[in-house]
Design a protein around this motif. Sequence first.
Motif, mmCIF file in Angstrom:
data_model
loop_
_atom_site.group_PDB
_atom_site.id
_atom_site.type_symbol
_atom_site.label_atom_id
_atom_site.label_comp_id
_atom_site.label_asym_id
_atom_site.label_seq_id
_atom_site.Cartn_x
_atom_site.Cartn_y
_atom_site.Cartn_z
ATOM 1 N N ILE A 74 -7.077 -3.019 4.719
ATOM 2 C CA ILE A 74 -6.524 -1.674 4.860
ATOM 3 C C ILE A 74 -5.012 -1.680 4.652
ATOM 4 N N GLY A 75 -4.335 -2.674 5.195
ATOM 5 C CA GLY A 75 -2.879 -2.730 5.061
ATOM 6 C C GLY A 75 -2.437 -2.855 3.627
ATOM 7 N N GLU A 76 -3.068 -3.745 2.883
ATOM 8 C CA GLU A 76 -2.703 -3.925 1.480
ATOM 9 C C GLU A 76 -3.023 -2.679 0.669
ATOM 10 N N ALA A 77 -4.205 -2.090 0.898
ATOM 11 C CA ALA A 77 -4.583 -0.872 0.174
ATOM 12 C C ALA A 77 -3.617 0.263 0.467
ATOM 13 N N THR A 78 -3.166 0.358 1.710
ATOM 14 C CA THR A 78 -2.214 1.401 2.088
ATOM 15 C C THR A 78 -0.873 1.185 1.395
ATOM 16 N N ALA A 79 -0.424 -0.047 1.350
ATOM 17 C CA ALA A 79 0.836 -0.359 0.666
ATOM 18 C C ALA A 79 0.757 0.046 -0.799
ATOM 19 N N ARG A 80 -0.333 -0.272 -1.443
ATOM 20 C CA ARG A 80 -0.493 0.054 -2.866
ATOM 21 C C ARG A 80 -0.469 1.565 -3.096
ATOM 22 N N LEU A 81 -1.141 2.300 -2.220
ATOM 23 C CA LEU A 81 -1.191 3.753 -2.401
ATOM 24 C C LEU A 81 0.157 4.401 -2.102
ATOM 25 N N LEU A 82 0.782 4.013 -0.992
ATOM 26 C CA LEU A 82 2.048 4.649 -0.616
ATOM 27 C C LEU A 82 3.175 4.298 -1.575
ATOM 28 N N ALA A 83 3.070 3.160 -2.261
ATOM 29 C CA ALA A 83 4.110 2.762 -3.217
ATOM 30 C C ALA A 83 4.263 3.779 -4.326
ATOM 31 N N SER A 84 3.203 4.512 -4.606
ATOM 32 C CA SER A 84 3.249 5.519 -5.671
ATOM 33 C C SER A 84 3.704 6.884 -5.154
ATOM 34 N N GLY A 85 3.974 6.980 -3.857
ATOM 35 C CA GLY A 85 4.390 8.241 -3.265
ATOM 36 C C GLY A 85 5.843 8.225 -2.841
ATOM 37 N N ASN A 86 6.168 9.077 -1.888
ATOM 38 C CA ASN A 86 7.559 9.244 -1.463
ATOM 39 C C ASN A 86 7.885 8.332 -0.277
ATOM 40 N N PHE A 87 7.643 7.020 -0.486
ATOM 41 C CA PHE A 87 7.790 6.070 0.611
ATOM 42 C C PHE A 87 8.423 4.768 0.128
ATOM 43 N N ASN A 88 9.294 4.195 0.972
ATOM 44 C CA ASN A 88 9.738 2.815 0.818
ATOM 45 C C ASN A 88 8.926 1.966 1.800
#
Length: 251
Positions: A15-29
């Motif tokens: 879940i952590g890795e999948a979340t990182a991958r998804l949020l990287a494409s959004g408005n998040f560092n």
Amino acid sequence: MDKRNVLITGATSGIGEATARLLASGNFNLILCGRREDRLLKLKQELSAKTLVTTLTFDVRDKDAVKNAIQSLTGNWRNIDVLINNAGNAHGLDPIQSGSLEDWDAMMDINVKGLLYVSREVIPAMTERKAGHIINIGSIAGKEVYPNGNVYCASKFAVDALTRGIRMDLNVFGIKVTSINPGLVETEFSMVRFKGDTEKASTVYKGIDPLRGADIADIILYVLSAPKHVVLADITVFPTAQASSTLVKRS
């Protein structure tokens, strides 16, 4: 709108890795945390093409390592807008009378104390700014006890209670607190629980289409995208084949 800084524990898999991958494409560092430095650095290299990424290598069970790592952040990285307490695991599936003390310690230390150690380092700055969002990854095991789940369920019930208490304590500061409680998610979870026994691990998801880490990541993004006046406080999510912790329709 400025990008929000998101700290994710257990970012090296599931879940952590999948979340990182998804949020990287959004408005998040991203502040990616985990024990396996090689995986963290590989993920950082990949996602840095999309957003700002830094990594912290520590074991959530080690309170001094947690403190030193988070306090080592400099500049804008010190402003953590979102904390995702994702690190957690299960060890063994034994009846209480034959459970392993080492397994019990690992589950309580990682799932409960680890969450507390990380939260204690991050929350004070959120209360000072009167802003922030905490997302705790719980489990259906924190809502329903199942046979041989004893100590794992106890650890996740503790996460549920802590999340409710944190929400109450931080309400005055306007900080959002969310609990996401998945059912069967196909990650490294079962391999860890059964100590690398692939045959036992494979039976957990046999005959069903389980949730994936990406499904939980989608929910996290939805939670973080809600308007300022809206907080999704407590979410339980199953694969369609699952109706409770013990009732699963298998083909």
